[in-house]
Design a protein around this motif. Structure first.
Motif, PDB file in Angstrom:
ATOM      1  N   ASP A 312       0.829  -1.205   0.000  1.00  0.00           N
ATOM      2  CA  ASP A 312       0.000   0.000   0.000  1.00  0.00           C
ATOM      3  C   ASP A 312       0.866   1.259   0.000  1.00  0.00           C
ATOM      4  OD1 ASP A 312      -2.636   1.382   0.401  1.00  0.00           O
ATOM      5  OD2 ASP A 312      -1.702   1.937   2.296  1.00  0.00           O
ATOM      6  N   ILE A 313       1.883   1.280   0.853  1.00  0.00           N
ATOM      7  CA  ILE A 313       2.756   2.456   0.935  1.00  0.00           C
ATOM      8  C   ILE A 313       3.523   2.638  -0.364  1.00  0.00           C
ATOM      9  CG2 ILE A 313       4.775   3.439   2.097  1.00  0.00           C
ATOM     10  CD1 ILE A 313       3.784   2.052   4.658  1.00  0.00           C
ATOM     11  N   PHE A 314       4.056   1.545  -0.914  1.00  0.00           N
ATOM     12  CA  PHE A 314       4.829   1.636  -2.150  1.00  0.00           C
ATOM     13  C   PHE A 314       3.950   2.125  -3.304  1.00  0.00           C
ATOM     14  CE2 PHE A 314       7.298  -0.091  -5.762  1.00  0.00           C
ATOM     15  CZ  PHE A 314       8.539   0.451  -5.447  1.00  0.00           C
ATOM     16  N   ALA A 315       2.702   1.639  -3.354  1.00  0.00           N
ATOM     17  CA  ALA A 315       1.780   2.104  -4.393  1.00  0.00           C
ATOM     18  C   ALA A 315       1.488   3.588  -4.243  1.00  0.00           C
ATOM     19  CB  ALA A 315       0.479   1.297  -4.333  1.00  0.00           C
ATOM     20  N   ALA A 316       1.239   4.028  -3.004  1.00  0.00           N
ATOM     21  CA  ALA A 316       0.939   5.443  -2.776  1.00  0.00           C
ATOM     22  C   ALA A 316       2.103   6.334  -3.193  1.00  0.00           C
ATOM     23  CB  ALA A 316       0.603   5.671  -1.301  1.00  0.00           C
ATOM     24  N   LEU A 317       3.323   5.857  -2.983  1.00  0.00           N
ATOM     25  CA  LEU A 317       4.502   6.645  -3.334  1.00  0.00           C
ATOM     26  C   LEU A 317       4.737   6.686  -4.843  1.00  0.00           C
ATOM     27  CD1 LEU A 317       6.941   5.376  -0.552  1.00  0.00           C
ATOM     28  CD2 LEU A 317       5.975   7.673  -0.716  1.00  0.00           C
ATOM     29  N   THR A 318       4.480   5.580  -5.532  1.00  0.00           N
ATOM     30  CA  THR A 318       4.855   5.483  -6.948  1.00  0.00           C
ATOM     31  C   THR A 318       3.724   5.802  -7.905  1.00  0.00           C
ATOM     32  OG1 THR A 318       4.394   3.090  -6.940  1.00  0.00           O
ATOM     33  CG2 THR A 318       6.655   3.778  -6.479  1.00  0.00           C
ATOM     34  N   GLU A 319       2.502   5.991  -7.390  1.00  0.00           N
ATOM     35  CA  GLU A 319       1.406   6.256  -8.314  1.00  0.00           C
ATOM     36  C   GLU A 319       1.346   7.738  -8.685  1.00  0.00           C
ATOM     37  OE1 GLU A 319      -2.028   4.827  -6.360  1.00  0.00           O
ATOM     38  OE2 GLU A 319      -1.930   6.252  -4.715  1.00  0.00           O
ATOM     39  N   LYS A 320       0.773   7.966  -9.844  1.00  0.00           N
ATOM     40  CA  LYS A 320       0.620   9.324 -10.369  1.00  0.00           C
ATOM     41  C   LYS A 320      -0.759   9.838  -9.985  1.00  0.00           C
ATOM     42  CE  LYS A 320       0.183   9.462 -14.794  1.00  0.00           C
ATOM     43  NZ  LYS A 320       0.532   9.346 -16.214  1.00  0.00           N
TER      44      LYS A 320
END
Length: 370
Positions: A312-320
């Motif tokens: 979840d954290i990695f997605a939040a950081l890498t999403e546009k």
């Protein structure tokens, strides 16, 4: 028997330029990889493959004589896609048997695709079919996730577990046919932020399950938890979800309620109550007790929740998003590393490094978690 797919083999240094070119080719549907311009790598290339010599032109190395010696008869299916070539070399390359040379200043993938079409037009046709298939599959994922949240906003009934199973099949096939970096690029084109985020978390979770060696049943459990983890956001006002700037204190308190809403919605059905509902409630909890909604700590956070939290954290950081550009994958992983041991499970963060590396579409050495 069908024709085997021709691959594009990028040869050369520096690494950054070759990797940029590789990511562009992959995103356009080409089967491609990167190798060094050395005899042992060139020897592994199939005769039907197309070679692309890329990178900065080096007059001491990229001479017609040296490239002819390295590539031999393969130069008939070789493209010279070097930057900053002195035009005086073009004639010499052609005389040496190199027929496909980028003689323009256009160093985009579109220009390279034009040269590939000159070598073998079927390769470009196959790539266009692959790109169209990926786009169609990603649209299917997007539309179904958007529809799920629209239905939840209208009537917050517990979603059926069959929705997750159906999405897992489509997403597994899409990721199986695409490098992670290409799949992420497709998902980032979603117009619905919540759909984008849930799909990214689900995809990272599938990739992480492979790294962890999870079996089919465990992978299914992880995917179900990831796919439904944010259903409570359907209860959050759109003006907060879609806000283009930072949330103020009052808005942040409203946003944090999504985990309670998720737990409530998922607990209404026997198939999603229990583990799936609990992960949805607890995926913002941290090992040091600083998370929400209940401030539980290490011993109270199970492994499946720890896994979903990292994804979840990695997605939040890498999403546009409308309010922020995506962070580079190495920077996002560095943030995870900084949280390891205090907020996140250090062993899981270390193992997640493989997912981060695959997602970047590049090779880079990940550091160790504390």
């Amino acid at each position: 028997m069908g024709r085997s797919r021709v691959k594009i083999r990028l040869l050369g240094e520096p690494r950054e330029e070759a990797d940029t070119c590789l990511r562009g080719l992959l995103s356009q549907g080409f089967a491609a990889d990167r190798k060094s311009l050395l005899p042992h790598d060139i020897a592994t290339v199939a005769k039907s493959d197309i070679l692309v010599v890329t990178g900065q032109f080096r007059p001491d190395f990229h001479t017609p004589a040296n490239l002819s010696r390295l590539l031999g008869a393969r130069r008939e299916r070789t493209i010279l896609f070097l930057s900053n070539v002195n035009p005086q070399y073009y004639t010499a390359f052609e005389q040496a048997g190199f027929l496909f040379i980028n003689v323009t200043t256009d160093e985009t993938v579109r220009s390279l695709a034009g040269l590939i079409a000159e070598v073998d037009p079927h390769v470009v046709y196959d790539a266009s079919k692959t790109a169209a298939m990926r786009a169609s599959m990603s649209d299917k994922i997007a539309h179904e996730v958007v529809d799920l949240f629209n239905r939840l906003r209208a009537d917050p009934a517990a979603p059926k577990l069959e929705e997750s199973k159906r999405q897992q099949r489509v997403m597994s096939e899409l990721i199986g046919k695409s490098p992670m970096s290409v799949w992420i690029e497709l998902i980032q084109n979603y117009h619905d932020g919540t759909a984008q985020h849930c799909s990214l978390v689900s995809g990272y979770t599938l990739a992480f399950a492979r790294v962890l060696g999870a079996g089919e049943a465990q992978t299914g459990r992880l995917f179900d938890a990831a796919f439904f983890h944010d259903v409570g956001k359907a209860m959050i006002p759109l003006e907060i979800l879609d806000k283009t700037g930072p949330l103020d204190a009052a808005e942040w308190e409203i946003m944090k309620r999504h985990v309670i809403y998720s737990y409530d919605i998922l607990s209404r059905d026997a198939h999603t109550s229990g583990e799936i509902a609990r992960v949805a409630r607890d995926h913002h909890e941290y090992l040091d007790g600083s998370g929400y909604p209940n401030g539980i700590a290490a011993g109270q956070i199970d492994d499946i929740t720890r896994i979903i939290t990292i994804c979840d954290i990695f997605a939040a950081l890498t999403e546009k998003r409308a309010y922020k550009p995506p962070k580079p994958f190495d920077e996002a992983y560095s943030i995870l590393l900084s949280m390891a041991g205090t907020k996140l499970d250090p062993d899981l963060v270390r193992l997640f490094g493989k997912v981060a590396e695959e997602s970047s579409g590049r090779g880079w050495s990940v550091a160790s978690a504390a």
